[in-house]
Scaffold this motif. Sequence first.
Motif, PDB file in Angstrom:
ATOM      1  N   PRO A 109     -27.276  14.755  37.768  1.00 18.86           N
ATOM      2  CA  PRO A 109     -27.725  14.001  39.020  1.00 18.86           C
ATOM      3  C   PRO A 109     -28.280  15.193  39.982  1.00 18.86           C
ATOM      4  CG  PRO A 109     -26.211  12.706  38.545  1.00 18.86           C
ATOM      5  CD  PRO A 109     -25.764  13.880  37.555  1.00 18.86           C
ATOM      6  N   PHE A 110     -28.884  15.088  40.826  1.00 12.13           N
ATOM      7  CA  PHE A 110     -29.248  15.735  42.140  1.00 12.13           C
ATOM      8  C   PHE A 110     -27.848  15.810  42.872  1.00 12.13           C
ATOM      9  CE2 PHE A 110     -33.723  16.508  40.994  1.00 12.13           C
ATOM     10  CZ  PHE A 110     -33.720  17.828  41.370  1.00 12.13           C
ATOM     11  N   GLY A 111     -27.622  14.599  43.123  1.00 15.37           N
ATOM     12  CA  GLY A 111     -26.343  14.437  44.084  1.00 15.37           C
ATOM     13  C   GLY A 111     -26.670  13.401  45.120  1.00 15.37           C
ATOM     14  N   VAL A 112     -27.441  13.978  46.182  1.00 14.74           N
ATOM     15  CA  VAL A 112     -27.886  12.880  47.432  1.00 14.74           C
ATOM     16  C   VAL A 112     -29.353  13.195  47.463  1.00 14.74           C
ATOM     17  CG1 VAL A 112     -27.897  12.466  49.801  1.00 14.74           C
ATOM     18  CG2 VAL A 112     -25.827  13.024  48.402  1.00 14.74           C
ATOM     19  N   ILE A 113     -30.111  11.975  47.568  1.00 17.79           N
ATOM     20  CA  ILE A 113     -31.551  12.124  47.768  1.00 17.79           C
ATOM     21  C   ILE A 113     -31.922  11.609  48.694  1.00 17.79           C
ATOM     22  CG2 ILE A 113     -33.908  11.399  46.522  1.00 17.79           C
ATOM     23  CD1 ILE A 113     -32.833  11.817  43.850  1.00 17.79           C
ATOM     24  N   GLY A 114     -32.745  12.130  49.474  1.00 19.92           N
ATOM     25  CA  GLY A 114     -33.172  11.526  50.949  1.00 19.92           C
ATOM     26  C   GLY A 114     -34.659  10.958  50.690  1.00 19.92           C
ATOM     27  N   MET A 115     -34.892   9.690  51.013  1.00 20.56           N
ATOM     28  CA  MET A 115     -36.220   9.430  50.872  1.00 20.56           C
ATOM     29  C   MET A 115     -36.898   8.804  52.360  1.00 20.56           C
ATOM     30  SD  MET A 115     -38.164   8.592  48.227  1.00 20.56           S
ATOM     31  CE  MET A 115     -39.771   7.849  48.145  1.00 20.56           C
ATOM     32  N   ILE A 116     -37.950   9.620  52.699  1.00 21.43           N
ATOM     33  CA  ILE A 116     -38.839   8.883  53.686  1.00 21.43           C
ATOM     34  C   ILE A 116     -39.922   8.243  53.410  1.00 21.43           C
ATOM     35  CG2 ILE A 116     -39.644  10.016  56.020  1.00 21.43           C
ATOM     36  CD1 ILE A 116     -37.876  12.304  55.703  1.00 21.43           C
ATOM     37  N   TYR A 117     -39.831   6.950  54.161  1.00 25.78           N
ATOM     38  CA  TYR A 117     -41.167   6.293  53.584  1.00 25.78           C
ATOM     39  C   TYR A 117     -41.480   5.325  54.809  1.00 25.78           C
ATOM     40  CZ  TYR A 117     -37.279   3.123  52.639  1.00 25.78           C
ATOM     41  OH  TYR A 117     -36.277   2.332  52.630  1.00 25.78           O
ATOM     42  N   GLU A 118     -42.559   4.732  54.824  1.00 30.36           N
ATOM     43  CA  GLU A 118     -43.358   4.033  56.066  1.00 30.36           C
ATOM     44  C   GLU A 118     -43.282   2.651  55.787  1.00 30.36           C
ATOM     45  OE1 GLU A 118     -47.199   6.225  55.771  1.00 30.36           O
ATOM     46  OE2 GLU A 118     -46.377   7.562  57.584  1.00 30.36           O
ATOM     47  N   ASN A 122     -40.575  -2.497  49.647  1.00 28.95           N
ATOM     48  CA  ASN A 122     -40.326  -2.398  48.344  1.00 28.95           C
ATOM     49  C   ASN A 122     -39.680  -1.193  47.828  1.00 28.95           C
ATOM     50  OD1 ASN A 122     -43.281  -1.548  48.660  1.00 28.95           O
ATOM     51  ND2 ASN A 122     -42.807  -0.964  46.526  1.00 28.95           N
ATOM     52  N   VAL A 123     -40.094  -0.059  48.531  1.00 29.27           N
ATOM     53  CA  VAL A 123     -39.389   1.247  48.359  1.00 29.27           C
ATOM     54  C   VAL A 123     -37.942   1.231  48.431  1.00 29.27           C
ATOM     55  CG1 VAL A 123     -39.367   3.581  48.844  1.00 29.27           C
ATOM     56  CG2 VAL A 123     -41.528   2.338  48.721  1.00 29.27           C
ATOM     57  N   LEU A 140     -31.892   6.795  52.996  1.00 26.74           N
ATOM     58  CA  LEU A 140     -33.055   5.919  53.315  1.00 26.74           C
ATOM     59  C   LEU A 140     -33.529   6.336  54.507  1.00 26.74           C
ATOM     60  CD1 LEU A 140     -32.607   2.593  51.149  1.00 26.74           C
ATOM     61  CD2 LEU A 140     -33.501   5.139  50.298  1.00 26.74           C
ATOM     62  N   LYS A 141     -34.697   6.662  54.824  1.00 27.38           N
ATOM     63  CA  LYS A 141     -35.361   6.655  56.256  1.00 27.38           C
ATOM     64  C   LYS A 141     -36.735   5.802  55.900  1.00 27.38           C
ATOM     65  CE  LYS A 141     -36.510   7.590  60.425  1.00 27.38           C
ATOM     66  NZ  LYS A 141     -38.085   6.922  60.047  1.00 27.38           N
ATOM     67  N   GLY A 142     -36.744   4.430  56.461  1.00 24.78           N
ATOM     68  CA  GLY A 142     -37.831   3.650  56.436  1.00 24.78           C
ATOM     69  C   GLY A 142     -38.480   3.976  57.833  1.00 24.78           C
ATOM     70  N   GLY A 143     -39.701   3.430  57.996  1.00 23.91           N
ATOM     71  CA  GLY A 143     -40.539   3.334  59.037  1.00 23.91           C
ATOM     72  C   GLY A 143     -40.019   2.134  60.100  1.00 23.91           C
ATOM     73  N   LYS A 144     -40.430   2.107  61.357  1.00 23.47           N
ATOM     74  CA  LYS A 144     -39.946   1.261  62.138  1.00 23.47           C
ATOM     75  C   LYS A 144     -40.981  -0.166  62.006  1.00 23.47           C
ATOM     76  CE  LYS A 144     -43.439   2.100  65.808  1.00 23.47           C
ATOM     77  NZ  LYS A 144     -44.123   3.273  65.287  1.00 23.47           N
ATOM     78  N   GLY A 198     -45.556   8.655  51.708  1.00 25.92           N
ATOM     79  CA  GLY A 198     -46.495   8.209  53.055  1.00 25.92           C
ATOM     80  C   GLY A 198     -47.758   8.874  52.958  1.00 25.92           C
ATOM     81  N   GLY A 199     -48.256   8.895  54.049  1.00 24.76           N
ATOM     82  CA  GLY A 199     -49.867   9.315  54.431  1.00 24.76           C
ATOM     83  C   GLY A 199     -49.447  10.942  54.460  1.00 24.76           C
ATOM     84  N   ARG A 200     -50.679  11.295  54.722  1.00 26.55           N
ATOM     85  CA  ARG A 200     -50.781  13.048  54.666  1.00 26.55           C
ATOM     86  C   ARG A 200     -50.243  13.627  55.872  1.00 26.55           C
ATOM     87  NH1 ARG A 200     -50.328  16.984  52.234  1.00 26.55           N
ATOM     88  NH2 ARG A 200     -51.504  15.994  50.569  1.00 26.55           N
ATOM     89  N   LYS A 201     -50.097  12.746  57.071  1.00 31.77           N
ATOM     90  CA  LYS A 201     -49.498  13.234  58.396  1.00 31.77           C
ATOM     91  C   LYS A 201     -47.814  13.311  58.078  1.00 31.77           C
ATOM     92  CE  LYS A 201     -48.953  12.215  63.369  1.00 31.77           C
ATOM     93  NZ  LYS A 201     -49.384  11.147  64.472  1.00 31.77           N
ATOM     94  N   LEU A 202     -47.464  12.205  57.613  1.00 30.08           N
ATOM     95  CA  LEU A 202     -46.222  12.187  57.105  1.00 30.08           C
ATOM     96  C   LEU A 202     -45.695  13.586  56.177  1.00 30.08           C
ATOM     97  CD1 LEU A 202     -43.052  11.029  57.175  1.00 30.08           C
ATOM     98  CD2 LEU A 202     -43.867   9.705  55.384  1.00 30.08           C
ATOM     99  N   ILE A 203     -46.380  13.722  55.343  1.00 31.27           N
ATOM    100  CA  ILE A 203     -46.145  14.706  54.295  1.00 31.27           C
ATOM    101  C   ILE A 203     -46.198  15.891  54.872  1.00 31.27           C
ATOM    102  CG2 ILE A 203     -46.970  15.719  52.078  1.00 31.27           C
ATOM    103  CD1 ILE A 203     -46.055  12.989  51.652  1.00 31.27           C
ATOM    104  N   ASP A 204     -47.238  16.358  55.752  1.00 27.08           N
ATOM    105  CA  ASP A 204     -47.447  17.633  56.334  1.00 27.08           C
ATOM    106  C   ASP A 204     -46.116  17.694  57.145  1.00 27.08           C
ATOM    107  OD1 ASP A 204     -49.572  18.292  55.036  1.00 27.08           O
ATOM    108  OD2 ASP A 204     -51.087  17.449  56.800  1.00 27.08           O
TER     109      ASP A 204
END
Length: 413
Positions: A109-118, A122-123, A140-144, A198-204
């Motif tokens: 495993p990598f160990g700890v995976i951080g996920m940012i999504y909007e 389901n994610v 996990l860091k979901g959107g508001k 997520g969208g391009r703004k988030l990815i950038d």
Amino acid sequence: MQLKDTFERVKRASKSLALLSDEQRNEILNAVADAIIGNKTRILEANAQDLAKMSKENPLYDRLQLTDSRLEGIASDMRNVATLPSPLGHITKQKTLPNGLHLCRVSVPFGVIGMIYEARPNVTFDVFSLCFKSGNACVLKGGKDADCSNREEVSLIHEILDKYGVSKDVVALLPATHEATGEMLNAVGYVDLCIPRGGRKLIDFVRDTARIPVIETGAGVVNTYFDKEGDLEMGKAIINNAKTRRVSVCNALDCLLIHQDKLNILNQLVSPLAEKQVIIYADAQAYAAIEGKYPYLEQATEESFGTEFMDYKLAIKTVASLEEALDHIDENGSGHSEAIITKNELTARKFQAHVDAACVYWNAPTSFTDGAQFGLGAEIGISTQKLGPRGPMALEEITTYKWLIEGEGQIRP
């Protein structure tokens, strides 16, 4: 760092996952899947709170919405992940050196995976299932927009983990704030890999801000080229499916490139789109070809091309050759998914060889770019970069490896 305690707990808990067997992980995943079905009302009530804050006209509304059938699908995907072979402990390379040292490269495993999504609740379940199966803890860091849904889902996961005596800290949900995103991106030594979805703004933003390793996923400016030897009926079905199946997802069609010799059938090609009231932004030639024949038609502008619409909108660009289509994709594509519709194999192979994208289709819609559709189980995202994983990412893509070396007292000269 206000969230340092959280990151420390997750990092510590990630070590405990190594003590679980694959059978134990599978049993827990099936238990969570059962809990999703058994607690549908609870999850849907939380989701309703999120939906009440968003206009139904918002293209993200469909992404945000959970239903009975979607929860059934999420639970089914989780059970499917439980049936997949473990990605851990695979020997990917081994050899014995002339000095007798035996080298073995094994997946871990990598160990700890951080996920940012909007706005995609389901994610939460998808990421948990893939990370847990592969021995990774997740932050996990979901959107508001989806915060109520995400918190109810993580609460449910924690209940099952607690029941099985597994630390709840293997899954942590951060506050739905911009500040929390910044802290995750600077969690050096705690988060081993960050995956923004997520969208391009988030990815950038993530790419430009992160001090931890990042895999870019999600943003998809998707083109389909209808060649001069394309089949009309096949084209109608492919274009309609790629555009209207789910407009808010990253594999949805954004721009139709059409060979000028096929403008005479363009109206027939796009006619199924009218049922979903898809607005077409056509260049001058395409506009002239379907003016008065398609009800939702507007003139294209420069901004129409290279745009990820995530809505019932489609740009159309007329090209004089395959080469012109390829140039357009080079300039406007995002490296996600591209397609060609043609009967000519030579043309198709040239297209596939030239196009620089994670997934390149011939006579099939880009809507198939999906981990489950590729037989990978659920997916954690679709990588659009070249270094590391590319395309749909599932179990194998969220593991790394280490070298195991065995000797008999050899000393390096």
